[in-house]
Write a protein that holds these residues in place. Sequence first.
Motif, short mmCIF file in Angstrom:
data_model
loop_
_atom_site.label_atom_id
_atom_site.label_comp_id
_atom_site.label_asym_id
_atom_site.label_seq_id
_atom_site.Cartn_x
_atom_site.Cartn_y
_atom_site.Cartn_z
N GLU A 292 0.77 2.12 14.89
CA GLU A 292 0.19 2.77 13.71
C GLU A 292 -0.65 1.74 12.95
OE1 GLU A 292 1.34 6.23 13.07
OE2 GLU A 292 1.89 5.78 15.14
N GLU B 274 13.00 2.27 5.83
CA GLU B 274 12.82 1.60 7.11
C GLU B 274 14.01 2.00 8.01
OE1 GLU B 274 10.72 -0.14 9.10
OE2 GLU B 274 12.49 0.04 10.39
N PRO B 275 13.78 2.90 8.96
CA PRO B 275 14.91 3.42 9.75
C PRO B 275 15.73 2.33 10.41
CG PRO B 275 12.86 4.59 10.28
CD PRO B 275 12.49 3.48 9.35
N CYS C 90 4.47 8.78 2.67
CA CYS C 90 5.63 8.01 2.27
C CYS C 90 5.86 7.76 0.77
CB CYS C 90 5.35 6.67 2.95
SG CYS C 90 6.72 5.76 3.45
N PHE D 19 0.83 -1.23 0.00
CA PHE D 19 0.00 0.00 0.00
C PHE D 19 0.85 1.26 0.00
CE2 PHE D 19 0.88 -1.34 4.29
CZ PHE D 19 1.36 -0.17 4.87
N CYS D 20 2.18 1.11 0.07
CA CYS D 20 3.08 2.25 0.28
C CYS D 20 3.85 2.56 -1.00
CB CYS D 20 4.04 1.90 1.42
SG CYS D 20 5.46 3.01 1.54
N GLY E 163 9.27 9.24 6.79
CA GLY E 163 9.36 9.47 5.35
C GLY E 163 9.72 8.16 4.65
N SER F 281 4.58 0.22 13.02
CA SER F 281 3.58 0.17 11.95
C SER F 281 2.98 -1.22 11.94
CB SER F 281 4.25 0.49 10.61
OG SER F 281 4.66 1.83 10.60
N PHE G 102 10.69 10.01 11.98
CA PHE G 102 11.28 9.19 10.91
C PHE G 102 10.14 8.41 10.25
CE2 PHE G 102 15.96 9.41 11.39
CZ PHE G 102 16.03 10.20 12.52
N ILE H 21 -4.87 5.70 10.85
CA ILE H 21 -4.50 6.60 9.76
C ILE H 21 -5.28 6.19 8.51
CG2 ILE H 21 -2.55 7.50 8.40
CD1 ILE H 21 -0.83 5.72 10.53
N PRO H 22 -6.11 7.08 7.95
CA PRO H 22 -6.79 6.70 6.70
C PRO H 22 -5.76 6.49 5.59
CG PRO H 22 -7.52 8.87 7.51
CD PRO H 22 -6.37 8.46 8.36
N LEU H 23 -5.89 5.41 4.83
CA LEU H 23 -4.95 5.15 3.74
C LEU H 23 -4.99 6.29 2.72
CD1 LEU H 23 -3.19 2.77 2.26
CD2 LEU H 23 -5.19 2.69 0.78
N ASN H 24 -3.81 6.72 2.28
CA ASN H 24 -3.70 7.60 1.12
C ASN H 24 -3.58 6.68 -0.08
OD1 ASN H 24 -3.66 10.42 0.94
ND2 ASN H 24 -1.78 10.53 2.14
N SER I 34 9.86 5.44 13.55
CA SER I 34 8.78 4.52 13.19
C SER I 34 9.38 3.30 12.50
CB SER I 34 7.81 5.24 12.24
OG SER I 34 6.79 4.36 11.81
N THR I 35 8.90 2.11 12.87
CA THR I 35 9.45 0.89 12.26
C THR I 35 8.35 -0.09 11.87
OG1 THR I 35 11.00 -0.94 12.52
CG2 THR I 35 9.80 -0.27 14.50
N SER I 36 8.63 -0.84 10.82
CA SER I 36 7.72 -1.92 10.43
C SER I 36 7.96 -3.15 11.31
CB SER I 36 7.95 -2.26 8.96
OG SER I 36 9.32 -2.58 8.73
N1 SAH Z 1 9.27 2.30 7.25
C1 SAH Z 1 8.81 2.84 8.47
C2 SAH Z 1 8.77 4.36 8.48
C3 SAH Z 1 8.33 5.04 7.22
S1 SAH Z 1 6.67 4.74 6.73
C4 SAH Z 1 7.46 2.27 8.82
O1 SAH Z 1 6.84 1.63 7.99
O2 SAH Z 1 7.05 2.46 9.97
C5 SAH Z 1 5.79 5.85 7.82
C6 SAH Z 1 4.33 5.51 8.00
O3 SAH Z 1 3.58 5.85 6.81
C7 SAH Z 1 4.10 4.04 8.27
O4 SAH Z 1 3.24 3.84 9.37
C8 SAH Z 1 3.49 3.61 6.97
O5 SAH Z 1 2.77 2.45 7.11
C9 SAH Z 1 2.66 4.82 6.56
N2 SAH Z 1 2.21 4.80 5.17
C10 SAH Z 1 2.86 4.30 4.11
N3 SAH Z 1 2.11 4.39 3.00
C11 SAH Z 1 0.95 4.96 3.34
C12 SAH Z 1 -0.23 5.32 2.64
N4 SAH Z 1 -0.36 5.10 1.33
N5 SAH Z 1 -1.23 5.90 3.33
C13 SAH Z 1 -1.11 6.14 4.67
N6 SAH Z 1 -0.02 5.82 5.40
C14 SAH Z 1 1.00 5.23 4.75
#
Ligand code: SAH
Length: 378
Positions: free
Chosen positions: A275, A179-180, A352, A132-133, A176, A233, A174, A306-309, A210-212
């Motif tokens: 998240e 993956e920090p 992101c 989704f990113c 953006g 996340s 962090f 967080i609503p998906l973008n 922020s980390t996956s």
């Molecule tokens: N890689 C790290 C940090 C960068 S992503 C992580 O995943 O935590 C920062 C946040 O943006 C994460 O929670 C990620 O899931 C979210 N994100 C990524 N793509 C997105 C989207 N399309 N809509 C909303 N949030 C999104």
Amino acid sequence: MTEPSPAGPLPAISEAATDELVAWFADRGEPAYRARQVLAGVAAGRANGFVELTDLPLRLRAELGEAFRFSTIDASHVVATDGGQTEKAVHELADGQRIESVFMQYPGRGASAPRTTICISSQAGCAVGCPFCATGQGGFGRHLSAAEIVDQVLWWRRSRAGLLDPEHHLNVVFMGMGEPLHNADPVFQAVRILNDPQRVGIGARHLTVSTSGVVPAMDRMADELPQVNLAISLHAAHDELRDELVPINRKWPISAVLGAGRRFADRTRRRVSLEYVMIDGINDAPLEAQRLADLARGWLCHVNLIPLNPTPAAPWSGTPRPGIDRFAAILRGAGVATTVRDTRGRSIEAACGQLHAQLSRRALGSRVASPELVMVEA
Ligand code: SAH
Ligand code: SF4
């Protein structure tokens, strides 16, 4: 793109160690305080180059310019939205890689001071590959150095004079590209430089990683940076779904990631943020809210919805607001602290990697097509 010299680019001043710079000045017969003067001057954001560090003799400014790079960011392009309160920059690095940072302003209300959050990248691209990113969809480019991370913050400091006000609350997250915790050494070094009162001076409580879910590095963070905030996340409350949405889950499943989250909370006494991106029809059913409540209850954490973008490469859309509110109500009813994050910068695709993906399809420097966007050369 400029070719690096055969000896490679000059060392970056923003990641120079204080004792190395002290030695550099000692070689020139200069006292140690010069090093601290330079590091504080660069971090303050008032100077746009060594030549503007006016408390140094001109000769030393010229020599610094021959020995160090003032910034690792070669060019930046800014897109503004929300009436200028949210801005996103695409930064070009020495080797032509592009990364993003986002600048969000929240005006002060009543007695509360204005706040700014800067969201920075830790890698060009990302290897985790969340579908989704936009960053995940683009794959991995390379790790960033500590200087490339710190310089995103310094770039905004130089560009926005209001940030120099000592009353101004500045947060750095962090969140953006990248993956920090896949790039933990430079990220931890960057956190220390950002936190150092002699340098950038942002309080640890105003820094969030922020980390996956890179479990060993989460434990390292609890040891080495116990004052810094941790966000996980999560995005799914059972492994079968999280294996798809956050593929690193196949290596460190939910129980391992949340185990590390609990250890972090126990050791640091800091509330961990979970998240959860809300994807319509995918992870937003009431059953998932109950599962998430079971995972989040009873330890020091809170849930951020967080609503998906939406991104072009995935068929999904964000859960509509009433669905998010129902999901939040189930969590709160189960005693889990829950917030719904706003959709700042949706029109500039501030999540992101999205603007980067959009700009990659055009030459950097051409105008973005949408009429609501303003391209500012900076
Ligand atoms: N890689 C790290 C940090 C960068 S992503 C992580 O995943 O935590 C920062 C946040 O943006 C994460 O929670 C990620 O899931 C979210 N994100 C990524 N793509 C997105 C989207 N399309 N809509 C909303 N949030 C999104
Ligand atoms: Fe990487 Fe984070 Fe994007 Fe997943 S959400 S692909 S971990 S940047």
